[in-house]
Design a protein around this motif. Sequence first.
Motif, mmCIF file in Angstrom:
data_model
loop_
_atom_site.group_PDB
_atom_site.id
_atom_site.type_symbol
_atom_site.label_atom_id
_atom_site.label_comp_id
_atom_site.label_asym_id
_atom_site.label_seq_id
_atom_site.Cartn_x
_atom_site.Cartn_y
_atom_site.Cartn_z
ATOM 1 N N MET A 1 16.532 37.412 31.627
ATOM 2 C CA MET A 1 15.839 35.973 31.272
ATOM 3 C C MET A 1 16.959 35.204 31.863
ATOM 4 S SD MET A 1 15.195 33.711 27.587
ATOM 5 C CE MET A 1 14.732 35.543 27.017
ATOM 6 N N ASN A 2 16.351 34.469 32.590
ATOM 7 C CA ASN A 2 17.233 33.178 33.488
ATOM 8 C C ASN A 2 17.432 32.044 32.493
ATOM 9 O OD1 ASN A 2 18.911 31.903 35.082
ATOM 10 N ND2 ASN A 2 17.463 31.533 36.474
ATOM 11 N N ALA A 3 18.236 32.100 31.638
ATOM 12 C CA ALA A 3 18.356 30.840 30.715
ATOM 13 C C ALA A 3 19.312 29.851 31.070
ATOM 14 C CB ALA A 3 18.918 31.616 29.333
ATOM 15 N N PRO A 4 19.015 28.560 30.938
ATOM 16 C CA PRO A 4 19.851 27.632 31.297
ATOM 17 C C PRO A 4 20.865 27.546 30.140
ATOM 18 C CG PRO A 4 17.786 26.539 30.311
ATOM 19 C CD PRO A 4 17.658 28.108 30.412
ATOM 20 N N ASN A 5 22.356 26.954 30.516
ATOM 21 C CA ASN A 5 23.084 26.668 29.686
ATOM 22 C C ASN A 5 23.188 25.089 29.580
ATOM 23 O OD1 ASN A 5 25.349 26.262 28.192
ATOM 24 N ND2 ASN A 5 26.863 27.634 29.280
ATOM 25 N N LEU A 6 22.667 24.794 28.310
ATOM 26 C CA LEU A 6 22.371 23.584 27.899
ATOM 27 C C LEU A 6 23.765 22.816 27.487
ATOM 28 C CD1 LEU A 6 18.754 23.433 26.417
ATOM 29 C CD2 LEU A 6 19.636 23.337 28.780
ATOM 30 N N THR A 7 24.759 23.547 27.402
ATOM 31 C CA THR A 7 26.103 22.689 27.208
ATOM 32 C C THR A 7 26.609 22.420 28.727
ATOM 33 O OG1 THR A 7 27.484 25.019 27.508
ATOM 34 C CG2 THR A 7 26.658 24.527 25.350
ATOM 35 N N GLN A 8 26.093 22.678 29.656
ATOM 36 C CA GLN A 8 26.550 22.412 30.913
ATOM 37 C C GLN A 8 25.746 21.637 31.632
ATOM 38 O OE1 GLN A 8 27.543 26.063 33.158
ATOM 39 N NE2 GLN A 8 29.211 26.461 31.745
ATOM 40 N N ARG A 9 24.212 21.494 31.449
ATOM 41 C CA ARG A 9 23.415 20.691 31.874
ATOM 42 C C ARG A 9 22.379 20.196 31.000
ATOM 43 N NH1 ARG A 9 18.454 22.877 33.816
ATOM 44 N NH2 ARG A 9 18.732 25.054 34.117
ATOM 45 N N PRO A 10 21.533 19.276 31.186
ATOM 46 C CA PRO A 10 20.386 19.082 30.227
ATOM 47 C C PRO A 10 19.262 19.901 30.751
ATOM 48 C CG PRO A 10 20.737 17.274 31.915
ATOM 49 C CD PRO A 10 21.759 18.169 32.193
ATOM 50 N N PRO A 11 18.310 20.075 29.717
ATOM 51 C CA PRO A 11 16.738 20.547 29.997
ATOM 52 C C PRO A 11 16.261 19.694 30.943
ATOM 53 C CG PRO A 11 16.869 19.874 27.896
ATOM 54 C CD PRO A 11 18.236 19.801 28.299
ATOM 55 N N ARG A 12 14.968 20.144 31.375
ATOM 56 C CA ARG A 12 14.382 19.199 32.270
ATOM 57 C C ARG A 12 13.763 18.028 31.637
ATOM 58 N NH1 ARG A 12 10.701 24.165 34.668
ATOM 59 N NH2 ARG A 12 11.349 25.269 32.861
ATOM 60 N N SER A 13 13.742 17.093 32.204
ATOM 61 C CA SER A 13 12.995 15.809 31.905
ATOM 62 C C SER A 13 11.819 16.254 31.080
ATOM 63 C CB SER A 13 12.875 14.978 32.899
ATOM 64 O OG SER A 13 11.868 13.725 32.227
ATOM 65 N N PRO A 14 11.418 15.484 29.872
ATOM 66 C CA PRO A 14 10.123 15.655 29.207
ATOM 67 C C PRO A 14 8.873 15.318 30.040
ATOM 68 C CG PRO A 14 11.419 13.831 28.389
ATOM 69 C CD PRO A 14 12.155 14.665 29.119
ATOM 70 N N ARG A 15 9.265 14.698 31.256
ATOM 71 C CA ARG A 15 8.140 13.954 32.163
ATOM 72 C C ARG A 15 7.601 15.112 33.185
ATOM 73 N NH1 ARG A 15 11.282 9.268 31.365
ATOM 74 N NH2 ARG A 15 10.043 7.444 31.031
ATOM 75 N N GLN A 66 7.015 34.544 22.810
ATOM 76 C CA GLN A 66 6.545 34.858 24.243
ATOM 77 C C GLN A 66 7.666 34.753 25.229
ATOM 78 O OE1 GLN A 66 3.980 36.575 24.806
ATOM 79 N NE2 GLN A 66 4.253 36.364 27.030
ATOM 80 N N VAL A 67 8.531 33.533 24.897
ATOM 81 C CA VAL A 67 9.652 33.329 25.870
ATOM 82 C C VAL A 67 10.622 34.419 25.866
ATOM 83 C CG1 VAL A 67 11.694 31.809 26.273
ATOM 84 C CG2 VAL A 67 9.499 30.902 25.747
ATOM 85 N N ASN A 68 10.764 35.027 24.610
ATOM 86 C CA ASN A 68 11.780 36.027 24.327
ATOM 87 C C ASN A 68 11.431 37.569 25.148
ATOM 88 O OD1 ASN A 68 14.045 37.057 23.383
ATOM 89 N ND2 ASN A 68 12.822 37.976 21.639
ATOM 90 N N THR A 69 10.188 37.425 25.716
ATOM 91 C CA THR A 69 9.873 38.773 26.711
ATOM 92 C C THR A 69 10.254 38.426 27.926
ATOM 93 O OG1 THR A 69 7.737 37.550 27.443
ATOM 94 C CG2 THR A 69 7.596 38.935 25.366
ATOM 95 N N GLY A 70 10.851 37.150 28.351
ATOM 96 C CA GLY A 70 11.277 37.249 29.579
ATOM 97 C C GLY A 70 10.559 36.475 30.541
ATOM 98 N N SER A 71 9.349 36.067 30.405
ATOM 99 C CA SER A 71 8.321 35.434 30.739
ATOM 100 C C SER A 71 8.819 34.135 31.814
ATOM 101 C CB SER A 71 7.009 35.068 30.127
ATOM 102 O OG SER A 71 6.399 36.121 29.821
ATOM 103 N N GLY A 72 8.525 34.137 33.082
ATOM 104 C CA GLY A 72 8.919 32.767 33.766
ATOM 105 C C GLY A 72 7.827 31.814 33.485
ATOM 106 N N ASP A 73 7.983 30.467 34.190
ATOM 107 C CA ASP A 73 7.128 29.569 33.746
ATOM 108 C C ASP A 73 6.018 29.589 34.070
ATOM 109 O OD1 ASP A 73 9.568 27.951 33.131
ATOM 110 O OD2 ASP A 73 9.377 26.350 34.856
ATOM 111 N N TRP A 74 5.400 30.157 35.106
ATOM 112 C CA TRP A 74 3.898 30.672 35.488
ATOM 113 C C TRP A 74 3.513 31.489 34.674
ATOM 114 C CZ3 TRP A 74 0.198 28.161 37.889
ATOM 115 C CH2 TRP A 74 -0.837 28.883 38.132
ATOM 116 N N ASP A 75 4.061 32.469 34.046
ATOM 117 C CA ASP A 75 3.558 33.318 33.055
ATOM 118 C C ASP A 75 3.481 32.817 31.794
ATOM 119 O OD1 ASP A 75 3.071 35.483 34.917
ATOM 120 O OD2 ASP A 75 5.078 36.334 34.693
#
Length: 147
Positions: A1-15, A66-75
């Motif tokens: 899983m390609n998880a972002p490190n939210l201690t180094q950058r924010p998650p995507r905008s809610p928009r 479901q995220v824990n299965t490693g699914s990407g955004d499209w899946d």
Amino acid sequence: MNAPNLTQRPPRSPRVRLGGYTILPRLLDKARAVIAGTAGEYKYNNPNDGHFFRFTGITPDALLAQVNTGSGDWDMLLWVNEYAPLKHTTLEIEQWSNWTETVAFHDLEMREWFTDQIKRLNPAREDLRGTFDYLDLDDYVSFGGIA
């Protein structure tokens, strides 16, 4: 899983939208970071996330599994569209997403909290109206930006 490190950058905008849904990409970033242990100060299943869960009928635990299965955004979008108990048309999703971009804090306690946060970030900012405005600005300032 390609998880972002939210201690180094924010998650995507809610928009940012995925399949027309606001909030979903940010929610996926936070879920992946929670699983990887890199969520930092970000909370999964907070009140803003609740808008998505109530609209789709998906539970936070089901999405996280479901995220824990490693699914990407499209899946993940395909999974949401297939397994969401509350089905919506493209138009309904668009209308809901447009509404989420205007949500403001309505109860007195939350309005006071919002006002305090704006004062903390930049008391001169009169252009901030709703939840998404606050989240975008807070993310920016939290990682070194000047409000």
